[in-house]
Design an enzyme around this catalytic site. Structure first.
Site, PDB file in Angstrom:
ATOM      1  N   HIS A 118       1.225  11.122  -2.659  1.00 13.98           N
ATOM      2  CA  HIS A 118       0.025  11.007  -1.837  1.00 13.98           C
ATOM      3  C   HIS A 118      -0.717  12.331  -1.911  1.00 13.98           C
ATOM      4  O   HIS A 118      -0.343  13.297  -1.264  1.00 13.98           O
ATOM      5  CB  HIS A 118       0.399  10.662  -0.394  1.00 13.98           C
ATOM      6  CG  HIS A 118      -0.709  10.033   0.381  1.00 13.98           C
ATOM      7  ND1 HIS A 118      -1.265  10.607   1.492  1.00 13.98           N
ATOM      8  CD2 HIS A 118      -1.388   8.865   0.186  1.00 13.98           C
ATOM      9  CE1 HIS A 118      -2.222   9.837   1.966  1.00 13.98           C
ATOM     10  NE2 HIS A 118      -2.308   8.771   1.185  1.00 13.98           N
ATOM     11  N   GLU A 139      -4.386   4.102  -8.736  1.00 19.41           N
ATOM     12  CA  GLU A 139      -5.410   5.014  -8.226  1.00 19.41           C
ATOM     13  C   GLU A 139      -5.293   6.276  -9.068  1.00 19.41           C
ATOM     14  O   GLU A 139      -4.391   7.086  -8.881  1.00 19.41           O
ATOM     15  CB  GLU A 139      -5.192   5.307  -6.745  1.00 19.41           C
ATOM     16  CG  GLU A 139      -6.313   6.146  -6.139  1.00 19.41           C
ATOM     17  CD  GLU A 139      -6.136   6.359  -4.639  1.00 19.41           C
ATOM     18  OE1 GLU A 139      -6.026   7.527  -4.223  1.00 19.41           O
ATOM     19  OE2 GLU A 139      -6.077   5.351  -3.906  1.00 19.41           O
ATOM     20  N   ASP A 162      -0.388   5.948  -7.002  1.00 25.85           N
ATOM     21  CA  ASP A 162      -1.374   7.031  -6.907  1.00 25.85           C
ATOM     22  C   ASP A 162      -0.990   8.109  -7.914  1.00 25.85           C
ATOM     23  O   ASP A 162       0.009   8.816  -7.718  1.00 25.85           O
ATOM     24  CB  ASP A 162      -1.403   7.609  -5.495  1.00 25.85           C
ATOM     25  CG  ASP A 162      -2.011   6.647  -4.484  1.00 25.85           C
ATOM     26  OD1 ASP A 162      -2.553   5.611  -4.911  1.00 25.85           O
ATOM     27  OD2 ASP A 162      -1.943   6.924  -3.274  1.00 25.85           O
ATOM     28  N   GLU A 173       1.180  -0.294  -5.562  1.00 23.03           N
ATOM     29  CA  GLU A 173       0.208   0.787  -5.752  1.00 23.03           C
ATOM     30  C   GLU A 173       0.862   2.020  -6.368  1.00 23.03           C
ATOM     31  O   GLU A 173       1.981   2.391  -6.008  1.00 23.03           O
ATOM     32  CB  GLU A 173      -0.442   1.159  -4.422  1.00 23.03           C
ATOM     33  CG  GLU A 173      -1.559   2.189  -4.578  1.00 23.03           C
ATOM     34  CD  GLU A 173      -2.264   2.514  -3.280  1.00 23.03           C
ATOM     35  OE1 GLU A 173      -3.424   2.951  -3.342  1.00 23.03           O
ATOM     36  OE2 GLU A 173      -1.657   2.341  -2.203  1.00 23.03           O
ATOM     37  N   HIS A 203       0.847  -1.197   0.000  1.00 21.38           N
ATOM     38  CA  HIS A 203       0.000   0.000   0.000  1.00 21.38           C
ATOM     39  C   HIS A 203       0.880   1.244   0.000  1.00 21.38           C
ATOM     40  O   HIS A 203       1.884   1.302   0.714  1.00 21.38           O
ATOM     41  CB  HIS A 203      -0.899  -0.010   1.242  1.00 21.38           C
ATOM     42  CG  HIS A 203      -1.767   1.205   1.379  1.00 21.38           C
ATOM     43  ND1 HIS A 203      -2.698   1.569   0.428  1.00 21.38           N
ATOM     44  CD2 HIS A 203      -1.840   2.138   2.360  1.00 21.38           C
ATOM     45  CE1 HIS A 203      -3.321   2.666   0.814  1.00 21.38           C
ATOM     46  NE2 HIS A 203      -2.809   3.038   1.978  1.00 21.38           N
ATOM     47  N   ASN A 204       0.515   2.240  -0.811  1.00 22.42           N
ATOM     48  CA  ASN A 204       1.325   3.473  -0.907  1.00 22.42           C
ATOM     49  C   ASN A 204       2.799   3.117  -1.136  1.00 22.42           C
ATOM     50  O   ASN A 204       3.693   3.630  -0.448  1.00 22.42           O
ATOM     51  CB  ASN A 204       1.172   4.336   0.345  1.00 22.42           C
ATOM     52  CG  ASN A 204      -0.199   4.983   0.447  1.00 22.42           C
ATOM     53  OD1 ASN A 204      -0.969   4.958  -0.502  1.00 22.42           O
ATOM     54  ND2 ASN A 204      -0.508   5.556   1.591  1.00 22.42           N
TER      55      ASN A 204
END
Length: 284
Positions: free
Chosen positions: A195, A229, A182, A180, A150-151
């Protein structure tokens, strides 16, 4: 080396320390108090990085003189652990893991050598038989737990930390199969990863994809999921699509594989060295 240069070195070798701990360690090793580490001080700094107080306690317990382990001391330790306590095995461990040539020549093990031995694969709790694939990998992908990150891009916290390609390298080298990304609009039409709505730094999308392409299958041949994302405008989504196709090439899954049931996911075995996109539409 200055403190900033030491921090750069730590990032290059994938050692993640808090700024406070790294600075305290730097100051402890800076015996000359000139704000820089010379060759000897760098050596001390590296030794301190390896120090494990709990191993020091074990070493002191078995060392007769408190400074080194003789072959007999080491054999006592090995016997207590239920290991091969023969003289030949103890000597081979010293030859393999001892760093000090003088100690090695005299068949002694120093604290550094003991630490290297204890942190080696010989003492890993992981079942060595499981280093090879032993499960059935021909079931539907949906039947497996997937090692996910995650991240992935963050090196520290998700409010002010740096974004980098290094965490992708670290995750992929450890066999992670879902990372991931983003994605946000960047300057000059180039999408970036960070982020969103925080003070984290930004890393170019293209740099991350190049890194993933290089390291995707270093540790595992099984399919890699890129969890996007997506917060980008249509214009920069087009740039992302072009970069994904040009960099990943035919390893990027763009259509269903022929000859497979379209109503169920193929197996990991069927998707060897394939990269898939999991798309999540975010808000701008």
């Amino acid at each position: 080396m200055s403190y900033d240069e030491v921090q750069t070195l730590l990032q290059m070798i994938n050692i993640d320390l808090s700024d406070q701990y790294a600075r305290n360690l730097f100051q402890k090793c800076d015996h000359s108090a000139d704000g820089r580490l010379d060759h000897r001080e760098i050596e001390v700094f590296c030794r301190e990085l390896l120090r494990r107080p709990e191993l020091d306690a074990v070493f002191i317990r078995y060392s007769v003189n408190g400074c080194v382990l003789s072959t007999q001391d080491l054999r006592v330790f090995l016997k207590d652990q239920g290991e091969d306590a023969s003289l030949t095995h103890a000597q081979s461990l010293i030859l393999t893991y001892e760093l000090n040539d003088i100690a090695k020549k005299n068949q002694f093990m120093t604290p550094n050598g003991f630490t290297m031995y204890m942190l080696s694969k010989e003492n890993c709790v992981f079942n060595r038989e499981h280093e090879r694939v032993y499960q059935d990998m021909k079931q539907s992908l949906a039947n497996y737990f997937i090692s996910s990150s995650h991240n992935t891009y963050l090196t520290k916290d998700q409010l002010t930390g740096d974004s980098s390609t290094e965490p992708y390298i670290r995750a992929l080298k450890h066999g992670c199969r879902c990372v991931e990304l983003d994605c946000w609009d960047g300057d000059k039409g180039e999408p970036v990863i960070y982020h969103g709505h925080t003070l984290t730094s930004k890393v170019p999308f293209v740099k991350v994809i190049e890194t993933i392409n290089e390291y995707a299958f270093k540790a595992s041949p099984y399919p890699l999921i890129l969890s996007l994302e997506n917060h980008c405008s249509m214009e920069q989504q087009s740039v992302m699509a072009q970069q994904l196709q040009s960099i990943l090439g035919n390893r990027l899954l763009t259509k269903p594989l022929s000859g497979l049931d379209s109503h169920s996911l193929p197996s990991p075995e069927a998707w060897l060295q394939v990269q898939m996109l999991q798309h999540c539409q975010g808000t701008l």
